[in-house]
Design a protein around this motif. Structure first.
Motif, PDB file in Angstrom:
ATOM      1  N   ASN A 150       0.828  -1.225   0.000  1.00 45.21           N
ATOM      2  CA  ASN A 150       0.000   0.000   0.000  1.00 45.21           C
ATOM      3  C   ASN A 150       0.853   1.262   0.000  1.00 45.21           C
ATOM      4  O   ASN A 150       0.580   2.235   0.723  1.00 45.21           O
ATOM      5  N   GLY A 151       1.919   1.242  -0.812  1.00 45.50           N
ATOM      6  CA  GLY A 151       2.780   2.411  -0.976  1.00 45.50           C
ATOM      7  C   GLY A 151       3.865   2.568   0.057  1.00 45.50           C
ATOM      8  O   GLY A 151       4.762   3.397  -0.109  1.00 45.50           O
ATOM      9  N   ASP A 152       3.802   1.788   1.153  1.00 45.69           N
ATOM     10  CA  ASP A 152       4.819   1.872   2.198  1.00 45.69           C
ATOM     11  C   ASP A 152       5.940   0.873   1.907  1.00 45.69           C
ATOM     12  O   ASP A 152       5.681  -0.325   1.719  1.00 45.69           O
ATOM     13  N   THR A 153       7.165   1.362   1.854  1.00 46.36           N
ATOM     14  CA  THR A 153       8.305   0.478   1.634  1.00 46.36           C
ATOM     15  C   THR A 153       8.605  -0.309   2.908  1.00 46.36           C
ATOM     16  O   THR A 153       8.796   0.278   3.973  1.00 46.36           O
ATOM     17  N   ILE A 154       8.600  -1.627   2.784  1.00 41.18           N
ATOM     18  CA  ILE A 154       8.893  -2.467   3.950  1.00 41.18           C
ATOM     19  C   ILE A 154      10.260  -3.121   3.836  1.00 41.18           C
ATOM     20  O   ILE A 154      10.825  -3.566   4.835  1.00 41.18           O
ATOM     21  N   ALA A 155      10.804  -3.182   2.609  1.00 42.04           N
ATOM     22  CA  ALA A 155      12.129  -3.786   2.421  1.00 42.04           C
ATOM     23  C   ALA A 155      13.186  -2.916   3.080  1.00 42.04           C
ATOM     24  O   ALA A 155      13.144  -1.684   2.993  1.00 42.04           O
ATOM     25  N   GLY A 156      14.127  -3.551   3.762  1.00 36.99           N
ATOM     26  CA  GLY A 156      15.211  -2.844   4.403  1.00 36.99           C
ATOM     27  C   GLY A 156      14.861  -2.278   5.763  1.00 36.99           C
ATOM     28  O   GLY A 156      15.695  -1.653   6.413  1.00 36.99           O
ATOM     29  N   ILE A 159      11.205  -5.549  10.356  1.00 33.70           N
ATOM     30  CA  ILE A 159       9.819  -6.014  10.367  1.00 33.70           C
ATOM     31  C   ILE A 159       9.761  -7.403  10.970  1.00 33.70           C
ATOM     32  O   ILE A 159      10.738  -8.145  10.945  1.00 33.70           O
ATOM     33  N   ASP A 160       8.610  -7.741  11.529  1.00 36.99           N
ATOM     34  CA  ASP A 160       8.440  -9.087  12.063  1.00 36.99           C
ATOM     35  C   ASP A 160       7.152  -9.686  11.503  1.00 36.99           C
ATOM     36  O   ASP A 160       6.393  -9.029  10.783  1.00 36.99           O
ATOM     37  N   ASN A 161       6.917 -10.937  11.831  1.00 37.59           N
ATOM     38  CA  ASN A 161       5.778 -11.651  11.258  1.00 37.59           C
ATOM     39  C   ASN A 161       4.443 -10.999  11.593  1.00 37.59           C
ATOM     40  O   ASN A 161       3.551 -10.896  10.745  1.00 37.59           O
ATOM     41  N   SER A 162       4.285 -10.559  12.856  1.00 38.10           N
ATOM     42  CA  SER A 162       3.007  -9.967  13.260  1.00 38.10           C
ATOM     43  C   SER A 162       2.729  -8.680  12.476  1.00 38.10           C
ATOM     44  O   SER A 162       1.584  -8.392  12.115  1.00 38.10           O
ATOM     45  N   PHE A 163       3.770  -7.905  12.198  1.00 37.23           N
ATOM     46  CA  PHE A 163       3.628  -6.678  11.414  1.00 37.23           C
ATOM     47  C   PHE A 163       3.119  -7.000  10.009  1.00 37.23           C
ATOM     48  O   PHE A 163       2.209  -6.351   9.483  1.00 37.23           O
ATOM     49  N   ILE A 164       3.701  -8.033   9.396  1.00 33.46           N
ATOM     50  CA  ILE A 164       3.315  -8.407   8.037  1.00 33.46           C
ATOM     51  C   ILE A 164       1.891  -8.939   8.004  1.00 33.46           C
ATOM     52  O   ILE A 164       1.113  -8.623   7.093  1.00 33.46           O
ATOM     53  N   VAL A 165       1.541  -9.769   8.981  1.00 33.03           N
ATOM     54  CA  VAL A 165       0.185 -10.321   9.020  1.00 33.03           C
ATOM     55  C   VAL A 165      -0.846  -9.194   9.098  1.00 33.03           C
ATOM     56  O   VAL A 165      -1.869  -9.215   8.402  1.00 33.03           O
ATOM     57  N   LYS A 166      -0.573  -8.181   9.923  1.00 30.72           N
ATOM     58  CA  LYS A 166      -1.497  -7.048  10.051  1.00 30.72           C
ATOM     59  C   LYS A 166      -1.607  -6.284   8.731  1.00 30.72           C
ATOM     60  O   LYS A 166      -2.675  -5.771   8.388  1.00 30.72           O
ATOM     61  N   LYS A 167      -0.515  -6.198   7.996  1.00 29.63           N
ATOM     62  CA  LYS A 167      -0.499  -5.479   6.732  1.00 29.63           C
ATOM     63  C   LYS A 167      -1.273  -6.220   5.636  1.00 29.63           C
ATOM     64  O   LYS A 167      -1.968  -5.598   4.813  1.00 29.63           O
ATOM     65  N   LEU A 168      -1.136  -7.547   5.618  1.00 30.28           N
ATOM     66  CA  LEU A 168      -1.666  -8.316   4.498  1.00 30.28           C
ATOM     67  C   LEU A 168      -3.039  -8.926   4.749  1.00 30.28           C
ATOM     68  O   LEU A 168      -3.836  -9.059   3.827  1.00 30.28           O
ATOM     69  N   ARG A 169      -3.311  -9.319   5.977  1.00 25.67           N
ATOM     70  CA  ARG A 169      -4.615  -9.919   6.258  1.00 25.67           C
ATOM     71  C   ARG A 169      -5.696  -8.855   6.294  1.00 25.67           C
ATOM     72  O   ARG A 169      -5.444  -7.692   6.598  1.00 25.67           O
ATOM     73  N   THR A 174     -11.763  -6.657   0.467  1.00 25.60           N
ATOM     74  CA  THR A 174     -10.866  -5.498   0.556  1.00 25.60           C
ATOM     75  C   THR A 174      -9.622  -5.768  -0.275  1.00 25.60           C
ATOM     76  O   THR A 174      -9.316  -6.910  -0.620  1.00 25.60           O
ATOM     77  N   THR A 175      -8.899  -4.716  -0.617  1.00 25.41           N
ATOM     78  CA  THR A 175      -7.732  -4.869  -1.484  1.00 25.41           C
ATOM     79  C   THR A 175      -6.458  -4.426  -0.791  1.00 25.41           C
ATOM     80  O   THR A 175      -6.478  -3.629   0.146  1.00 25.41           O
ATOM     81  N   VAL A 176      -5.343  -4.949  -1.284  1.00 29.41           N
ATOM     82  CA  VAL A 176      -4.024  -4.530  -0.837  1.00 29.41           C
ATOM     83  C   VAL A 176      -3.122  -4.455  -2.067  1.00 29.41           C
ATOM     84  O   VAL A 176      -3.136  -5.346  -2.920  1.00 29.41           O
ATOM     85  N   ASN A 177      -2.383  -3.346  -2.174  1.00 27.83           N
ATOM     86  CA  ASN A 177      -1.485  -3.134  -3.307  1.00 27.83           C
ATOM     87  C   ASN A 177      -0.052  -3.456  -2.886  1.00 27.83           C
ATOM     88  O   ASN A 177       0.420  -2.956  -1.856  1.00 27.83           O
ATOM     89  N   ILE A 178       0.609  -4.300  -3.659  1.00 24.41           N
ATOM     90  CA  ILE A 178       1.995  -4.643  -3.350  1.00 24.41           C
ATOM     91  C   ILE A 178       2.866  -4.497  -4.593  1.00 24.41           C
ATOM     92  O   ILE A 178       2.375  -4.543  -5.729  1.00 24.41           O
ATOM     93  N   GLU A 179       4.146  -4.298  -4.354  1.00 20.00           N
ATOM     94  CA  GLU A 179       5.148  -4.341  -5.427  1.00 20.00           C
ATOM     95  C   GLU A 179       6.180  -5.382  -5.042  1.00 20.00           C
ATOM     96  O   GLU A 179       6.638  -5.432  -3.894  1.00 20.00           O
ATOM     97  N   THR A 192      -2.425  -5.806  -7.446  1.00 22.77           N
ATOM     98  CA  THR A 192      -3.509  -5.480  -6.521  1.00 22.77           C
ATOM     99  C   THR A 192      -4.212  -6.787  -6.173  1.00 22.77           C
ATOM    100  O   THR A 192      -4.773  -7.455  -7.049  1.00 22.77           O
ATOM    101  N   ILE A 193      -4.162  -7.152  -4.892  1.00 21.82           N
ATOM    102  CA  ILE A 193      -4.752  -8.413  -4.447  1.00 21.82           C
ATOM    103  C   ILE A 193      -6.079  -8.105  -3.744  1.00 21.82           C
ATOM    104  O   ILE A 193      -6.122  -7.313  -2.801  1.00 21.82           O
ATOM    105  N   THR A 194      -7.132  -8.731  -4.228  1.00 23.29           N
ATOM    106  CA  THR A 194      -8.419  -8.632  -3.545  1.00 23.29           C
ATOM    107  C   THR A 194      -8.518  -9.780  -2.558  1.00 23.29           C
ATOM    108  O   THR A 194      -8.552 -10.954  -2.945  1.00 23.29           O
ATOM    109  N   ARG A 195      -8.529  -9.430  -1.290  1.00 25.85           N
ATOM    110  CA  ARG A 195      -8.545 -10.472  -0.262  1.00 25.85           C
ATOM    111  C   ARG A 195      -9.790 -11.339  -0.399  1.00 25.85           C
ATOM    112  O   ARG A 195     -10.860 -10.865  -0.766  1.00 25.85           O
ATOM    113  N   ASP A 196      -9.611 -12.602  -0.059  1.00 25.04           N
ATOM    114  CA  ASP A 196     -10.702 -13.551  -0.213  1.00 25.04           C
ATOM    115  C   ASP A 196     -10.537 -14.657   0.814  1.00 25.04           C
ATOM    116  O   ASP A 196      -9.582 -14.657   1.604  1.00 25.04           O
ATOM    117  N   ILE A 197     -11.458 -15.620   0.797  1.00 26.69           N
ATOM    118  CA  ILE A 197     -11.313 -16.801   1.638  1.00 26.69           C
ATOM    119  C   ILE A 197     -10.206 -17.667   1.052  1.00 26.69           C
ATOM    120  O   ILE A 197     -10.270 -18.072  -0.117  1.00 26.69           O
TER     121      ILE A 197
END
Length: 554
Positions: A150-156, A159-169, A174-179, A192-197
């Motif tokens: 979602n436009g926020d650079t996370i590389a470098g 970060i930990d697993n809980s941070f990523i789970v909150k970002k992606l789940r 709903t949608t999430v944009n990644i590069e 652009t990923i549309t979250r689903d089951i």
């Protein structure tokens, strides 16, 4: 000591102990006040209400008047743990912030993007993409490195697993944009990923091992396990299945009802499947097969020391009725049934409500209580040699029971297999160990899968299984990759030929898993699996080990 100093000392002692005393009382009151009562006489119900009121009032006094600040939530958690530790090992309290995750483990899916990832050196790397999930559908691949969310650079960044789970789940729709950075691509790829089951099937694989033998792997007993099993069974029958292998290894259990339905597909009508005994009649019942079986051919059940609970219900019922040959190692030994009870604050109490027994009358529950290191049982089996030699199982003090054909089976601690298969102790050497436990093998498998992605996807799993054996340089390529990743080149070993064969097979498994998920993993792994081979041998020869025909001593 003066009277004042004596009183001061007593006050200090009281002050030190008061939080624990109050905490235990609060915890007890929380449990009692939740109305989790088994059927009891009227006097007991009155006592419950009286004590619940008492502890509620006590909690209010502590909150209002106690001299020091007290973290009521933390104190309550410690108090509840203190109370439950004297019960059985499987009665547990789950805090509210963990309750939904705990409950979802036996669902047939979750809402999210559908990737398995690892954070390594401040970089998020996709390890696998779940079949049927939204990431798979839009082309995310294992090996992709996620650079922005979602436009926020996370590389470098740290970060930990809980941070990523909150970002992606997130919620379905709903949608999430990644590069992502993909190997051999100069530019970042935007998705652009549309979250689903994201489906998480409990039947991980089903296929024909040979022309007449079907295989079904069940990883847990979740809300739709029976439906998945039944559909797999019908499919394999349509493929010409005459023999069935049910793989319950590492299956820790789940819903009792799902296990009962699966056994109902395999036993004649009116056979006893399991019975439970609890406090009063509410949790005491017997389960019988309701109809004629959907499959009546030979069955082998694969188990190990981590097959527990509902897995043991299936295994015990089929063994007691001489319906299946059980292959592997002694099961875990969990014969207690829990009910999941939601408390007012959304926390959970997993409360043991009954014991279950196999048709012959066996209790599978292993011993627990004071002086027994319940959690160390499997490591104790390893140290005693039981995982390597069936004779190390101490059956002399176990109660004996009879199967329908009068064979000896034992209660009091797991299910002992008919045909024992020891834990594999093949030494692969320090080089293999290093590659496996630093994830170099998996990383190389992902690299290989990406480099051959189009070819692998177009030709399919069966073609890969056959053609991979023609790969002549893969071990040399692996060694070069390992050096690149900081692992020293291995020294010559007298057992290098055997090690290379095993290394290549392990790579084959990991590559298949990367592209085809659990189905790929099991289909390749089973080609050299000793328990699967034993099952095929039993089907071919029509016999089990000699000791399965022993008669119970009178």
């Amino acid at each position: 000591m003066t009277k004042d100093s004596s009183n001061s000392s007593k006050n200090v002692d009281t002050k030190a102990w008061l939080p624990l005393i109050i905490g235990v009382s609060i915890g007890f009151g929380v449990l009692i006040g939740s109305h989790l009562r088994a059927p009891n006489p009227e006097t007991n119900r009155l006592m419950v209400d009286k004590n619940a009121t008492k502890f509620e009032r006590l909690l209010n006094y502590v909150d209002k008047y106690y001299v020091d600040s007290v973290d009521i939530n933390e104190l309550t958690q410690e108090a509840i743990d203190h109370i439950l530790k004297d019960l059985d090992p499987h009665t547990v309290y789950v805090p509210a912030d963990e309750a939904d995750i705990m409950s979802s483990r036996l669902d047939d899916g979750f809402e999210g993007v559908g990737i398995e990832f690892r954070v390594m050196e401040d970089t998020l790397k996709v390890l696998s993409v779940m079949p049927g999930g939204p990431s798979k559908k839009i082309g995310i691949r294992a090996g992709d490195k996620i650079i922005t969310v979602n436009g926020d650079t996370i590389a470098g960044k740290h970060i930990d697993n809980s941070f990523i789970v909150k970002k992606l789940r997130g919620k379905k729709g709903t949608t999430v944009n990644i590069e992502v950075k993909r190997k051999k691509q100069d530019e970042l790829l935007a998705f652009t990923i549309t979250r689903d089951i994201v489906p998480t099937p409990s039947v991980e694989a089903h296929y024909m091992i040979d022309d007449v033998t079907g295989y079904i792997k069940i990883s847990k007993f979740a809300v739709k396990t029976y439906d998945e099993f039944h559909n797999a069974l019908l499919f394999l029958k349509s493929e010409g299945m005459e023999n069935l292998v049910i793989d319950l290894r590492n299956n820790g259990g789940g819903f009792l009802g799902q296990a009962v339905k699966i056994v109902d597909d395999l036993l004649p009508k009116d056979d006893l499947i399991v019975y439970t005994e609890g406090k009063g009649n509410e949790f005491t019942e017997k389960e019988f097969s309701q109809r004629n079986p959907d499959f009546d051919g030979p069955i082998a059940v694969l188990v190990n020391e981590r097959s527990a609970s509902a897995s043991e219900i299936v295994t015990g019922a089929l063994q007691d009725h001489d319906r299946a040959v059980v292959i592997g190692r002694r099961t875990y030994g969990k014969g207690l049934v829990q009910r999941q009870l939601r408390l007012k604050d959304n926390s959970l109490l997993r409360l043991t409500i009954s014991r279950y027994f196999t048709p012959s009358g066996r209790s599978i529950q292993k011993p627990y209580g004071e002086g027994i290191s319940y959690g160390d049982d499997i490591s104790n089996r390893y140290e005693s040699g039981e995982l390597f030699n069936k004779d190390s199982i101490k059956t002399d003090k176990m109660p004996q029971f009879k199967t329908d054909k009068n064979r000896i089976v034992y209660g009091g601690g797991g299910i002992i297999p008919d045909n024992f298969i020891p834990l594999d102790t093949t030494s692969m050497g320090i080089y293999y160990y290093t590659l496996e436990h630093t994830d170099i093998l998996r990383d190389y498998a992902i690299e290989y899968a990406n480099d051959h992605y189009i070819d692998l996807m177009e030709n399919g799993l069966d073609h890969f299984i056959k053609s991979f054996e023609d790969e002549k340089n893969i071990i040399n390529d692996l060694e070069k990759f390992a050096v690149m990743m900081g692992i020293n080149k291995r020294k010559p070993n007298h057992n290098d030929v055997t090690i290379n064969i095993n290394l290549k097979h392990r790579l084959k498994i990991l590559i298949a898993q990367t592209i085809w998920g659990d189905k790929g993993y099991h289909k390749v792994a089973n080609m050299r699996d000793p328990m699967v081979k034993e099952a095929q041998k039993v089907f071919d020869e029509g016999i089990a080990e000699d000791d399965t025909t022993s008669k119970v001593e009178s």
